[in-house]
Design an enzyme around this catalytic site. Structure first.
Site, PDB file in Angstrom:
ATOM      1  CE  LYS A   1      -3.240 -43.345 189.216  1.00 63.18           C
ATOM      2  NZ  LYS A   1      -3.394 -41.440 189.302  1.00 63.18           N
TER       3      LYS A   1
ATOM      4  NE  ARG B   1       4.316 -34.231 191.791  1.00 65.63           N
ATOM      5  CZ  ARG B   1       3.180 -33.599 192.426  1.00 65.63           C
ATOM      6  NH1 ARG B   1       3.411 -33.008 193.324  1.00 65.63           N
ATOM      7  NH2 ARG B   1       2.047 -33.908 191.549  1.00 65.63           N
TER       8      ARG B   1
END
Length: 266
Positions: free
Chosen positions: A74, A148
């Protein structure tokens, strides 16, 4: 955990790396392998004195204790906030504490997969292929779509543990913030009746949730040339494709997915 167990009569179990590896949780362990901090799957069980019917609610909460994004790292700006990536797991632990005091007449079990997503020397790479607990293969196109990957194994395990209904909560996608800002939780479901019950409960309690589409056509965005699924589907409809990904692991079990990425700080 011991204090909660004694005070609220809950049962606690933690699954370590070896136990999860034996169960085949390759997606979850793929995320965890880049960190020096070992992963755990926390399981909390509430059992009523006398159960009414065969229903068994499973609560699944994303517990990424810190999310750098992994190899798909990030931007530095705002990364300090990524300690919040365990808010779904924290919410489910809080829910179990409340449920133990309310004493519902059905069993409820929470599953909180806890990992740290780090770009260590053993971290998984974009392009790696992992195998989830149900045997489905996943091409990891972006290591920052890690939530996920840990939720899918937890959902499969919850179903194997006898859960007949599932609710998961996760700080899953930035896309839900684009869609709903910081005002509403994005709600996805494969079962209209369960969706409507959760929405009614949310409205009664002042929790703002908004139903999002889950059409099967969105699965086309997750196609992979090398695996059953890719773990991302591009920028378009990112919160929806993330939910479609999870739906592959909830399968036919009535299930509600709450994307709380925009509301968790609140």
């Amino acid at each position: 955990a011991k204090k909660m167990a004694a005070e609220f009569h809950l049962e606690f179990e933690t699954l370590d790396w070896d136990r999860m590896a034996k169960l085949g949780m390759g997606a979850l362990l793929g995320v965890a392998q880049g960190s020096a901090e070992p992963p755990v799957l926390i399981v909390i069980r509430y059992k009523p004195e006398k159960a009414s019917g065969a229903d068994h609610l499973g609560l699944v909460g994303k517990g990424v204790t810190f999310d750098t994004g992994g190899i798909s790292i990030k931007p530095a700006d705002g990364m300090e906030k990524m300690k919040y990536d365990m808010c779904g797991g924290a919410a489910m632990i809080g829910a179990m504490q409340a449920l133990a005091q309310l004493k519902p007449s059905i069993p409820v079990t929470a599953f909180i997969p806890c990992v740290e997503n780090m770009p260590g020397s053993r971290a998984q790479r974009p392009g790696d292929i992992v195998t989830a607990m149900n045997g489905k293969t996943i091409e990891v196109l972006n290591t920052d779509a890690e939530g996920r990957l840990i939720l899918d194994d937890a959902l499969v395990y919850a179903r194997q543990q006898g859960c007949t209904h599932l609710v998961d909560a996760a700080t899953l996608t930035g896309a839900i913030v684009v869609a709903l800002a910081h005002q509403h939780v994005g709600l996805f479901s494969n079962d209209d009746g369960m969706r409507d019950r959760v929405l009614a409960a949310a409205q009664a309690e002042g929790e703002r949730m908004w139903p999002m589409p889950l059409d099967e056509d969105y699965k086309e965005y997750l196609k992979s040339a090398f695996a059953d699924l890719g773990n991302i589907g591009g920028r378009a409809g990112g919160a929806i494709t993330a939910a479609i990904f999870l739906k592959e692991f909830a399968e036919e079990t009535p299930w509600v997915h709450l994307d709380i990425a925009g509301t968790a700080w609140l």
